[in-house]
Design a protein around this motif. Structure first.
Motif, short mmCIF file in Angstrom:
data_model
loop_
_atom_site.label_atom_id
_atom_site.label_comp_id
_atom_site.label_asym_id
_atom_site.label_seq_id
_atom_site.Cartn_x
_atom_site.Cartn_y
_atom_site.Cartn_z
N LEU A 172 -6.05 14.04 29.31
CA LEU A 172 -7.49 14.06 29.14
C LEU A 172 -8.05 15.46 29.38
O LEU A 172 -9.04 15.86 28.74
N GLU A 173 -7.43 16.19 30.27
CA GLU A 173 -7.89 17.55 30.59
C GLU A 173 -7.85 18.45 29.36
O GLU A 173 -8.67 19.37 29.22
N LYS A 174 -6.92 18.20 28.44
CA LYS A 174 -6.80 19.02 27.23
C LYS A 174 -7.98 18.83 26.29
O LYS A 174 -8.23 19.68 25.43
N GLY A 175 -8.69 17.72 26.44
CA GLY A 175 -9.87 17.47 25.62
C GLY A 175 -9.53 17.03 24.21
O GLY A 175 -8.39 16.73 23.87
N GLY A 176 -10.56 16.98 23.38
CA GLY A 176 -10.38 16.58 21.99
C GLY A 176 -10.26 15.08 21.84
O GLY A 176 -10.64 14.31 22.73
N LEU A 227 -9.51 4.39 31.82
CA LEU A 227 -9.56 5.69 31.15
C LEU A 227 -10.98 6.25 31.08
O LEU A 227 -11.19 7.46 31.22
N GLN A 228 -11.97 5.39 30.90
CA GLN A 228 -13.35 5.88 30.89
C GLN A 228 -13.76 6.39 32.26
O GLN A 228 -14.44 7.43 32.37
N THR A 229 -13.35 5.70 33.31
CA THR A 229 -13.66 6.16 34.66
C THR A 229 -12.96 7.48 34.95
O THR A 229 -13.52 8.36 35.63
N ALA A 230 -11.75 7.65 34.44
CA ALA A 230 -11.05 8.92 34.62
C ALA A 230 -11.84 10.06 34.00
O ALA A 230 -11.95 11.15 34.58
N LEU A 231 -12.43 9.83 32.84
CA LEU A 231 -13.27 10.85 32.22
C LEU A 231 -14.51 11.14 33.07
O LEU A 231 -14.92 12.29 33.23
N GLY A 235 -15.02 14.76 34.52
CA GLY A 235 -15.93 15.51 33.68
C GLY A 235 -15.27 16.12 32.46
O GLY A 235 -15.87 16.99 31.80
N PHE A 236 -14.10 15.67 32.11
CA PHE A 236 -13.40 16.21 30.94
C PHE A 236 -14.16 15.91 29.66
O PHE A 236 -14.75 14.84 29.50
N ASP A 237 -14.09 16.84 28.71
CA ASP A 237 -14.73 16.67 27.40
C ASP A 237 -13.68 16.15 26.42
O ASP A 237 -13.07 16.91 25.67
N ALA A 238 -13.44 14.86 26.46
CA ALA A 238 -12.45 14.24 25.59
C ALA A 238 -13.03 12.96 25.00
O ALA A 238 -13.89 12.32 25.61
N GLU A 239 -12.55 12.62 23.82
CA GLU A 239 -12.99 11.39 23.15
C GLU A 239 -11.82 10.41 23.08
O GLU A 239 -10.77 10.73 22.53
#
Length: 332
Positions: A172-176, A227-231, A235-239
């Motif tokens: 998730l840290e990688k984003g996108g 997974l949503q709570t992990a985001l 604060g990661f910018d991932a979809e």
């Protein structure tokens, strides 16, 4: 309480030691002294448990109120340890696994579900389920009703070295756009390692024995919430791009296998995330919110970096090939 932890440096063992120290227990550990320095306040005994003479010498003249054992390999080692400690402690807690139940696990199974065969004298650790069951039998052989068998479900939280949440946080840290194993409302059942540690120490203090399924309540969390709570906590910018089980299976992507949502031989396994845990909760087990588990795991990763991979745990490459991920995403 005077406590001996056999192990005490990784995942469950580390959480047990830290929790016991927070409680004010007098803690000793016994391990090879190779992985990590002992925590401040711990009496460190150094020996290789597979060397009976060295193990015996390290225990000489010492007694404890309780011992907790995290061993996951050859049952013979547990048998030898239990025999040596039988007259030195009143309680033996063994960190076991739901894996001791015969596959396929029945839906809604409790502690009475059928068990695999195990040999307490075996030197073989190739079959994890048989090794853990052998370890259980080894402890029962020496401690009987004074043995606690904590049959853990999926263990998450800080110090996790199996690769589930640390891998997902780094992905998730990688984003996108991030491939996510649907359906999002699929239930995941887990236990925070610290909640398990608290419960096992309370059981040790009460001299509670018997076999217990130790994991969270069924239905308490879904893969989508996880997974949503992990985001949210990072604060990661991932979809998250949710993909159906059918598409993942067609493309040979086993994402979700790490949470027991599907396997190559069985895309919809039963019994993985719906265990009956009434007994453990009646015996005092409590669980913390998912948000705290994920936030604390991320804080630990930031502070200490990724854990060394366990040789007995599957590589993340077995559930997600980056090329396959791109291939699936390109179809959506």
């Amino acid at each position: 309480m005077k406590l001996l932890v056999l192990g005490g440096t990784h995942h469950v063992g580390r959480a047990l030691v830290e929790t016991a120290l927070e409680r004010g227990d007098e803690v000793s550990t016994l391990n090879r002294g190779l992985s990590r320095p002992p925590a401040p306040g711990v009496r460190a005994l150094v020996a290789d448990r597979t060397d009976t003479a060295a193990f015996t010498a390290a225990l000489a003249g010492k007694e404890w109120d309780a011992v907790i054992d995290t061993w996951a390999w050859a049952p013979r080692v547990v048998r030898d340890s239990a025999r040596l400690l039988a007259g030195r402690t009143g309680h033996y807690g063994y960190v076991s696994s739901r894996g001791v139940h015969r596959w396929p696990w029945p839906a809604g199974a409790d502690e009475s579900a059928p068990l695999v065969d195990g040999d307490p004298g075996s030197a073989d650790d190739a079959d994890y389920a048989a090794a853990k069951r052998g370890g259980e039998l080894a402890v029962i052989e020496s401690f009987g009703e004074r043995a606690l068998l904590a049959r853990a479900g999926m263990i998450l939280g800080p110090y996790e070295d199996v690769g589930r949440i640390p891998w997902w946080l780094r992905r998730l840290e990688k984003g996108g756009r991030v491939l996510a194993p649907g359906p999002a409302d699929a239930v995941v059942q887990y236990i925070d390692v610290r909640d398990m540690a608290v419960w096992m120490l309370q059981c040790a203090e009460r001299r509670l024995g018997g076999a217990y399924t130790v994991t969270g309540r069924p239905g308490a969390a879904t893969i989508g919430q996880l997974l949503q709570t992990a985001l949210e906590v990072t604060g990661f910018d991932a979809e998250l791009v949710w993909v159906s089980e059918e598409l993942l299976r067609r493309e040979g992507v086993w994402l979700g296998m790490e949470f027991g949502l599907r396997f190559p031989h069985d895309p919809a396994p039963t019994g993985m995330n719906d265990a009956d845990v009434h007994a453990a909760f009646a015996a005092g087990l409590t669980t913390r919110p998912l948000r705290g588990t994920l936030a604390d795991t991320w804080a630990w990763l930031q502070a200490e970096g990724d854990p060394a991979p366990r040789p007995d745990a599957p590589s993340p490459g077995t559930w997600l090939d980056p090329v396959a991920e791109r291939r699936v995403l390109d179809q959506l």
